[in-house]
Motif scaffolding. Structure first.
Motif, PDB file in Angstrom:
ATOM      1  N   HIS A 120      11.444   5.676  -6.317  1.00  0.00           N
ATOM      2  CA  HIS A 120      11.737   4.495  -5.502  1.00  0.00           C
ATOM      3  C   HIS A 120      10.847   4.175  -4.204  1.00  0.00           C
ATOM      4  CE1 HIS A 120      15.484   3.691  -7.373  1.00  0.00           C
ATOM      5  NE2 HIS A 120      15.615   5.044  -7.510  1.00  0.00           N
ATOM      6  N   THR A 121      10.299   5.154  -3.771  1.00  0.00           N
ATOM      7  CA  THR A 121       9.431   4.837  -2.509  1.00  0.00           C
ATOM      8  C   THR A 121       8.125   4.413  -2.986  1.00  0.00           C
ATOM      9  OG1 THR A 121      10.034   7.226  -1.600  1.00  0.00           O
ATOM     10  CG2 THR A 121       8.061   6.135  -0.821  1.00  0.00           C
ATOM     11  N   PHE A 122       7.571   4.271  -4.064  1.00  0.00           N
ATOM     12  CA  PHE A 122       6.160   3.939  -4.467  1.00  0.00           C
ATOM     13  C   PHE A 122       6.306   2.833  -5.397  1.00  0.00           C
ATOM     14  CE2 PHE A 122       5.267   8.307  -2.717  1.00  0.00           C
ATOM     15  CZ  PHE A 122       4.365   7.962  -1.696  1.00  0.00           C
ATOM     16  N   SER A 123       7.481   2.414  -6.043  1.00  0.00           N
ATOM     17  CA  SER A 123       7.430   1.448  -7.039  1.00  0.00           C
ATOM     18  C   SER A 123       7.164   0.116  -6.539  1.00  0.00           C
ATOM     19  CB  SER A 123       8.910   1.469  -7.227  1.00  0.00           C
ATOM     20  OG  SER A 123      10.055   0.961  -6.246  1.00  0.00           O
ATOM     21  N   SER A 147       0.795  -1.404  -0.002  1.00  0.00           N
ATOM     22  CA  SER A 147       0.055   0.067   0.070  1.00  0.00           C
ATOM     23  C   SER A 147       1.073   1.208   0.001  1.00  0.00           C
ATOM     24  CB  SER A 147      -0.845  -0.024   1.169  1.00  0.00           C
ATOM     25  OG  SER A 147       0.141   0.290   2.517  1.00  0.00           O
ATOM     26  N   ALA A 148       0.394   2.265  -0.290  1.00  0.00           N
ATOM     27  CA  ALA A 148       1.120   3.593  -0.325  1.00  0.00           C
ATOM     28  C   ALA A 148       1.503   4.140   1.086  1.00  0.00           C
ATOM     29  CB  ALA A 148       0.135   4.993  -0.752  1.00  0.00           C
ATOM     30  N   MET A 149       0.776   3.582   2.128  1.00  0.00           N
ATOM     31  CA  MET A 149       1.107   3.723   3.336  1.00  0.00           C
ATOM     32  C   MET A 149       2.387   2.923   3.923  1.00  0.00           C
ATOM     33  SD  MET A 149       1.361   5.828   6.051  1.00  0.00           S
ATOM     34  CE  MET A 149      -0.052   6.628   5.624  1.00  0.00           C
ATOM     35  N   ASP A 150       2.197   1.698   3.364  1.00  0.00           N
ATOM     36  CA  ASP A 150       3.395   0.826   3.741  1.00  0.00           C
ATOM     37  C   ASP A 150       4.829   1.254   2.922  1.00  0.00           C
ATOM     38  OD1 ASP A 150       2.195  -0.869   5.380  1.00  0.00           O
ATOM     39  OD2 ASP A 150       1.874  -2.312   3.656  1.00  0.00           O
ATOM     40  N   CYS A 151       4.692   1.674   1.907  1.00  0.00           N
ATOM     41  CA  CYS A 151       5.908   2.198   0.885  1.00  0.00           C
ATOM     42  C   CYS A 151       6.254   3.271   1.676  1.00  0.00           C
ATOM     43  CB  CYS A 151       5.406   2.866  -0.488  1.00  0.00           C
ATOM     44  SG  CYS A 151       4.890   1.548  -1.680  1.00  0.00           S
ATOM     45  N   ILE A 152       5.527   4.293   2.538  1.00  0.00           N
ATOM     46  CA  ILE A 152       6.112   5.290   3.130  1.00  0.00           C
ATOM     47  C   ILE A 152       6.618   4.782   4.460  1.00  0.00           C
ATOM     48  CG2 ILE A 152       5.314   7.498   4.478  1.00  0.00           C
ATOM     49  CD1 ILE A 152       3.454   7.938   2.461  1.00  0.00           C
ATOM     50  N   ARG A 153       6.187   3.858   5.117  1.00  0.00           N
ATOM     51  CA  ARG A 153       6.850   3.496   6.129  1.00  0.00           C
ATOM     52  C   ARG A 153       8.050   2.609   5.832  1.00  0.00           C
ATOM     53  NH1 ARG A 153       3.133  -0.506   9.775  1.00  0.00           N
ATOM     54  NH2 ARG A 153       2.383  -0.901   7.620  1.00  0.00           N
ATOM     55  N   SER A 154       8.116   2.091   4.750  1.00  0.00           N
ATOM     56  CA  SER A 154       8.982   1.147   4.507  1.00  0.00           C
ATOM     57  C   SER A 154      10.401   1.996   4.098  1.00  0.00           C
ATOM     58  CB  SER A 154       9.020   0.506   3.339  1.00  0.00           C
ATOM     59  OG  SER A 154       9.008   1.025   2.136  1.00  0.00           O
ATOM     60  N   ASN A 192      16.365  -2.535   0.439  1.00  0.00           N
ATOM     61  CA  ASN A 192      17.370  -2.435  -0.593  1.00  0.00           C
ATOM     62  C   ASN A 192      17.146  -1.008  -1.220  1.00  0.00           C
ATOM     63  OD1 ASN A 192      15.112  -3.145  -2.398  1.00  0.00           O
ATOM     64  ND2 ASN A 192      15.886  -5.518  -2.440  1.00  0.00           N
ATOM     65  N   GLU A 193      15.984  -0.491  -0.960  1.00  0.00           N
ATOM     66  CA  GLU A 193      15.733   0.809  -1.647  1.00  0.00           C
ATOM     67  C   GLU A 193      15.954   1.960  -0.819  1.00  0.00           C
ATOM     68  OE1 GLU A 193      15.233   1.705  -4.565  1.00  0.00           O
ATOM     69  OE2 GLU A 193      13.771   0.304  -5.711  1.00  0.00           O
ATOM     70  N   THR A 194      16.032   1.776   0.711  1.00  0.00           N
ATOM     71  CA  THR A 194      15.929   2.978   1.524  1.00  0.00           C
ATOM     72  C   THR A 194      16.882   3.946   1.194  1.00  0.00           C
ATOM     73  OG1 THR A 194      15.153   1.264   3.316  1.00  0.00           O
ATOM     74  CG2 THR A 194      16.182   3.474   4.016  1.00  0.00           C
ATOM     75  N   VAL A 195      18.248   3.487   1.123  1.00  0.00           N
ATOM     76  CA  VAL A 195      19.314   4.612   0.726  1.00  0.00           C
ATOM     77  C   VAL A 195      19.024   5.194  -0.511  1.00  0.00           C
ATOM     78  CG1 VAL A 195      21.779   4.828   0.442  1.00  0.00           C
ATOM     79  CG2 VAL A 195      20.984   3.250   1.972  1.00  0.00           C
TER      80      VAL A 195
END
Length: 344
Positions: free
Chosen positions: A102-105, A34-41, A47-50
């Protein structure tokens, strides 16, 4: 005690192929997030955080520099400053767009592609902003008023259309022809860069030959070219993770290094453009035609409309293709979460 439940992470064999990255083995987010999961992640180590933060934080740096320029430069009244304005707008835009992509992909396969369509469009506009700034501030003195100088912005707009079209199209080839897709996407960005920097390469060549006028910006230009080369090398080589798959999943893989080099290169480019704009102003005012609305802001606005149209066309085509042969949601078989995978 408050406990925050973070999204689960998966290994490469647990996610569909469209989400897999070369030599990145672990740290994948759920492919139907979900969009919220993407933001929280973005606040947990994946492997996308940085990738997210190496472009989100520089966005604020470039906005800070832009705001500083707005307080010292009269963008509204001085046409000489319009190329700088057109340059600074995509400088602030492209890292933010990349961070969002990268956040919402991982919301869905279609969303992933569309996110990167916008990312490519922003990079394409950045190449146009560079071309306009180079045309009005960086052009070698012996080329001013030449045929290339007079048509530089028009050719750059055509390059923008090519760049967005080819990079977006390359995503349709990604699964069946990954190497062809990579070559096409790399070429889509290299061609505008090479065209944009033709005036700069010639100026550096003149300096090496001992005919160097207005050298104040050339050191910054040289650093920019160095980091641009590193950016291209890292993007195309997938080093160092290709040498040790799984070792650089979270920190140190090529896309993270590519982001850092791109931002540092943009910083040096911005400093060089500002130095040329200041040191060459008197000479350019006397020998070069003044910048016009159509050649700067008008050209940029036209390119924005064209890019949005191209992204809309590719997105519509992608959605039609998804309806005909949809990539279904991940099944329990492909996404098995053991208790050891939970992170809280």
């Amino acid at each position: 005690m408050l406990r925050i439940k973070l999204p689960h992470l998966f290994d490469i064999h647990q996610v569909p192929k469209v989400f897999q990255e070369d030599s990145i083995i672990s740290g994948y987010r759920h492919p139907q997030s979900s969009a919220m999961d993407c933001i929280r992640s973005s606040f947990q180590m994946t492997n996308e955080t940085v990738n997210i933060w190496t472009h989100f934080l520089p966005t604020w740096y470039f906005l800070w520099r832009f705001c500083g320029l707005c307080s010292t430069v009269n963008f509204l009244a001085e046409s000489y400053t319009w190329p700088l304005l057109v340059y600074m707008l995509p400088v602030c835009l492209y890292p933010f767009t990349s961070s969002c992509a990268h956040t919402f992909s991982t919301m869905s396969p279609a969303t992933r592609h569309i996110c990167y369509f916008f990312d490519y469009g922003a990079l394409s506009l950045y190449s146009l902003g560079c071309a306009i700034a180079y045309c009005f501030y960086v052009m070698p003195e012996c080329w001013v008023n030449s045929w290339l100088h007079q048509h530089f912005v028009l050719i750059a707009i055509a390059n923008t259309v090519f760049c967005t079209s080819m990079s977006c199209y390359s995503r349709f080839l990604e699964l069946q022809f990954p190497h062809r897709s990579k070559i096409l996407r790399t070429g889509a960005f290299v061609l505008p860069f090479m065209f944009d920097t033709i005036p700069l390469f010639y100026r550096l060549l003149l300096c090496f030959g001992g005919s160097c006028n207005h050298p104040e910006a050339l050191s910054s230009h040289s650093y920019h070219l160095l980091f641009a080369f590193l950016t291209c090398f890292l993007f195309s080589s997938h080093l160092p993770e290709r040498l040790a798959p799984g070792r650089f999943d979270y920190i140190g893989h090529s896309h993270q290094l590519f982001h850092v080099c791109a931002v540092v290169g943009t910083h040096f480019q911005m400093e060089a453009v500002l130095a040329d704009m200041s040191s060459r102003r008197a000479w350019l005012a006397a020998h070069s035609p003044s910048s016009t609305f159509l050649g700067t802001l008008g050209a940029f606005a036209l390119a924005v409309l064209i890019n949005l149209g191209l992204i809309g066309l590719f997105s519509a085509s992608l959605l039609r293709e998804s309806e005909q042969s949809p990539v279904g949601p991940a099944t329990p078989h492909t996404l098995q979460v053991s208790p050891g995978n939970k992170e809280e």
